[in-house]
Design a protein around this motif. Structure first.
Motif, PDB file in Angstrom:
ATOM      1  N   TRP A  49       0.827  -1.197   0.000  1.00  0.00           N
ATOM      2  CA  TRP A  49       0.000   0.000   0.000  1.00  0.00           C
ATOM      3  C   TRP A  49       0.861   1.246   0.000  1.00  0.00           C
ATOM      4  O   TRP A  49       2.065   1.191   0.250  1.00  0.00           O
ATOM      5  N   GLU A  50       0.231   2.368  -0.275  1.00  0.00           N
ATOM      6  CA  GLU A  50       0.936   3.639  -0.377  1.00  0.00           C
ATOM      7  C   GLU A  50       0.725   4.477   0.875  1.00  0.00           C
ATOM      8  O   GLU A  50      -0.403   4.625   1.357  1.00  0.00           O
ATOM      9  N   ASN A  51       1.813   5.022   1.385  1.00  0.00           N
ATOM     10  CA  ASN A  51       1.773   6.012   2.442  1.00  0.00           C
ATOM     11  C   ASN A  51       1.743   7.387   1.784  1.00  0.00           C
ATOM     12  O   ASN A  51       2.679   7.753   1.075  1.00  0.00           O
ATOM     13  N   ARG A  52       0.693   8.137   1.998  1.00  0.00           N
ATOM     14  CA  ARG A  52       0.520   9.415   1.306  1.00  0.00           C
ATOM     15  C   ARG A  52       1.698  10.368   1.554  1.00  0.00           C
ATOM     16  O   ARG A  52       2.120  11.102   0.662  1.00  0.00           O
ATOM     17  N   TYR A  53       2.239  10.336   2.749  1.00  0.00           N
ATOM     18  CA  TYR A  53       3.296  11.280   3.097  1.00  0.00           C
ATOM     19  C   TYR A  53       4.671  10.826   2.602  1.00  0.00           C
ATOM     20  O   TYR A  53       5.569  11.648   2.424  1.00  0.00           O
ATOM     21  N   HIS A  54       4.817   9.529   2.384  1.00  0.00           N
ATOM     22  CA  HIS A  54       6.091   8.972   1.912  1.00  0.00           C
ATOM     23  C   HIS A  54       5.787   7.946   0.813  1.00  0.00           C
ATOM     24  O   HIS A  54       5.880   6.731   1.035  1.00  0.00           O
ATOM     25  N   PRO A  55       5.410   8.413  -0.375  1.00  0.00           N
ATOM     26  CA  PRO A  55       4.873   7.505  -1.391  1.00  0.00           C
ATOM     27  C   PRO A  55       5.911   6.814  -2.271  1.00  0.00           C
ATOM     28  O   PRO A  55       5.543   6.104  -3.202  1.00  0.00           O
ATOM     29  N   TYR A  56       7.212   7.002  -1.977  1.00  0.00           N
ATOM     30  CA  TYR A  56       8.236   6.477  -2.873  1.00  0.00           C
ATOM     31  C   TYR A  56       8.732   5.095  -2.466  1.00  0.00           C
ATOM     32  O   TYR A  56       9.653   4.557  -3.075  1.00  0.00           O
ATOM     33  N   THR A  86       7.120  -1.320  -8.541  1.00  0.00           N
ATOM     34  CA  THR A  86       8.010  -0.493  -9.366  1.00  0.00           C
ATOM     35  C   THR A  86       8.944   0.369  -8.521  1.00  0.00           C
ATOM     36  O   THR A  86       9.687   1.169  -9.072  1.00  0.00           O
ATOM     37  N   GLN A  87       8.878   0.214  -7.200  1.00  0.00           N
ATOM     38  CA  GLN A  87       9.731   1.000  -6.317  1.00  0.00           C
ATOM     39  C   GLN A  87      10.059   0.171  -5.077  1.00  0.00           C
ATOM     40  O   GLN A  87       9.543  -0.937  -4.919  1.00  0.00           O
ATOM     41  N   PRO A  88      10.944   0.663  -4.213  1.00  0.00           N
ATOM     42  CA  PRO A  88      11.350  -0.145  -3.057  1.00  0.00           C
ATOM     43  C   PRO A  88      10.176  -0.551  -2.171  1.00  0.00           C
ATOM     44  O   PRO A  88       9.158   0.130  -2.109  1.00  0.00           O
ATOM     45  N   LEU A  89      10.368  -1.676  -1.493  1.00  0.00           N
ATOM     46  CA  LEU A  89       9.404  -2.156  -0.513  1.00  0.00           C
ATOM     47  C   LEU A  89       9.913  -1.844   0.889  1.00  0.00           C
ATOM     48  O   LEU A  89      11.118  -1.896   1.147  1.00  0.00           O
ATOM     49  N   MET A  90       9.008  -1.548   1.814  1.00  0.00           N
ATOM     50  CA  MET A  90       9.387  -1.174   3.169  1.00  0.00           C
ATOM     51  C   MET A  90       8.484  -1.875   4.179  1.00  0.00           C
ATOM     52  O   MET A  90       7.288  -2.022   3.959  1.00  0.00           O
ATOM     53  N   ARG A 159      13.060  16.614   6.072  1.00  0.00           N
ATOM     54  CA  ARG A 159      13.397  16.088   4.745  1.00  0.00           C
ATOM     55  C   ARG A 159      14.720  15.313   4.791  1.00  0.00           C
ATOM     56  O   ARG A 159      14.826  14.195   4.283  1.00  0.00           O
ATOM     57  N   SER A 160      15.727  15.897   5.423  1.00  0.00           N
ATOM     58  CA  SER A 160      17.052  15.284   5.424  1.00  0.00           C
ATOM     59  C   SER A 160      17.096  13.995   6.238  1.00  0.00           C
ATOM     60  O   SER A 160      17.808  13.053   5.879  1.00  0.00           O
ATOM     61  N   THR A 161      16.335  13.908   7.318  1.00  0.00           N
ATOM     62  CA  THR A 161      16.380  12.712   8.155  1.00  0.00           C
ATOM     63  C   THR A 161      15.553  11.563   7.594  1.00  0.00           C
ATOM     64  O   THR A 161      15.693  10.426   8.037  1.00  0.00           O
ATOM     65  N   HIS A 162      14.699  11.835   6.619  1.00  0.00           N
ATOM     66  CA  HIS A 162      13.886  10.781   6.007  1.00  0.00           C
ATOM     67  C   HIS A 162      14.375  10.375   4.618  1.00  0.00           C
ATOM     68  O   HIS A 162      13.914   9.363   4.081  1.00  0.00           O
ATOM     69  N   PRO A 167      11.666   8.948   1.470  1.00  0.00           N
ATOM     70  CA  PRO A 167      11.584  10.376   1.160  1.00  0.00           C
ATOM     71  C   PRO A 167      10.165  10.925   1.259  1.00  0.00           C
ATOM     72  O   PRO A 167       9.190  10.216   0.998  1.00  0.00           O
ATOM     73  N   MET A 168      10.079  12.187   1.648  1.00  0.00           N
ATOM     74  CA  MET A 168       8.775  12.814   1.833  1.00  0.00           C
ATOM     75  C   MET A 168       8.149  13.173   0.495  1.00  0.00           C
ATOM     76  O   MET A 168       8.838  13.350  -0.516  1.00  0.00           O
ATOM     77  N   ASN A 169       6.842  13.284   0.469  1.00  0.00           N
ATOM     78  CA  ASN A 169       6.071  13.543  -0.745  1.00  0.00           C
ATOM     79  C   ASN A 169       6.377  14.927  -1.293  1.00  0.00           C
ATOM     80  O   ASN A 169       6.015  15.943  -0.691  1.00  0.00           O
ATOM     81  N   ALA A 170       7.027  14.980  -2.434  1.00  0.00           N
ATOM     82  CA  ALA A 170       7.429  16.254  -3.038  1.00  0.00           C
ATOM     83  C   ALA A 170       6.249  16.993  -3.647  1.00  0.00           C
ATOM     84  O   ALA A 170       6.368  18.185  -3.959  1.00  0.00           O
TER      85      ALA A 170
END
Length: 281
Positions: A49-56, A86-90, A159-162, A167-170
């Motif tokens: 699933w997608e986390n809206r704040y960290h969607p990558y 299509t992107q990393p799994l967490m 931004r830098s710590t995540h 990464p945070m949603n740009a």
């Protein structure tokens, strides 16, 4: 024989066993894929699933009913999920969950962040002499321009710590991020180092328990030792106002790790984030 079937999130209510659905870790509308394992009845599933704040990164969760564990069903599920990502799994798990940690490592996940959550009591906070204390500037005493500066510093620090983990949603605007990050902020008990240094700060947040204060985002610019004195000055100033202080400390945050050293936890199990890069999937 076990069968593996992909189902659409729109058909979740009709096609996912209600008992399995109770373990679903995300809102149905955020689901990207779901694979169900069947052996006469449904015996497990995996979901991304997608986390809206960290969607990558796609967050992942796999559940197999106890009687069917250690039969490679989880491995079959994750292999099917990986084919479509299509992107990393967490995935984040408790450090003492050896089965989950072993499973993740076996499938290409690497530890990216450790997180400590615990409370500090006033008894753990030493008193400082007046000579050792630093002057404190409350966020509530900042000018509008100063407040904008410190909010921007907070956003950049976040931004830098995540960046290395999730990464945070740009696509979110600054104001959207501020609404998230400053929700329940206690302006009175959040501090900056001085009016001249608006990049060194400690934020605090209200809780439902009025006797408890959450220590939130913290940051320093260059001088770690001075930051430690800054933190101990704040904690000493607040120790008689609250009965406990909640800390959440990420290993990717150098400033937060100073708090870990100042107020070390006792018998706290970390909540650890594991990530599998697309190339390792």
């Amino acid at each position: 024989m076990t069968e593996y079937v992909a189902i659409a999130k729109e058909a979740l209510d009709e096609q996912l066993d209600p008992l399995l659905k109770q373990t679903l870790p995300c809102r149905p509308e955020t689901i990207k894929q779901i694979v169900v394992a069947k052996n006469k009845s449904q015996i497990g599933y995996g979901v991304t699933w997608e986390n809206r704040y960290h969607p990558y990164c796609d967050e992942i969760f796999i559940y197999v009913v106890p009687d069917f564990r250690r039969e490679h069903i989880g491995s079959e599920i994750i292999d099917r999920l990986k084919k479509e990502v299509t992107q990393p799994l967490m995935r984040s798990v408790d450090a003492d969950n050896k089965a989950a940690v072993g499973f993740l490592r076996a499938h290409g996940f690497a530890l990216k962040r450790r997180c400590w959550e615990y409370d500090v009591t006033p008894e753990q906070i030493p008193d400082l002499s007046d000579a050792d204390k630093l002057p404190l500037v409350s966020w509530s005493d900042l000018s509008p321009d100063e407040l904008v500066t410190v909010k921007n510093a907070l956003l950049e620090h976040y931004r830098s710590t995540h960046e290395s983990v999730s990464p945070m949603n740009a696509d979110m605007t600054k104001e959207e991020w501020f609404n998230v990050m400053l929700d329940h902020l206690d302006m009175t008990y959040s501090y900056v180092y001085s009016h001249d240094d608006l990049t060194t700060f400690v934020t605090t947040y209200d809780t439902t328990d009025k006797k408890k204060l959450e220590i939130g985002y913290v940051n320093f610019k260059e001088d770690e030792e001075a930051f430690g004195v800054f933190v101990t000055t704040i904690m000493g100033h607040l120790k008689n106002r609250f009965e406990s202080f909640g800390l959440e400390i990420d290993s990717t945050d150098a400033a937060a790790m100073v708090l870990l050293e100042l107020y070390p936890p006792v018998d706290v199990v970390t909540f650890d984030a594991y990530v599998a890069a697309k190339s390792s999937q």
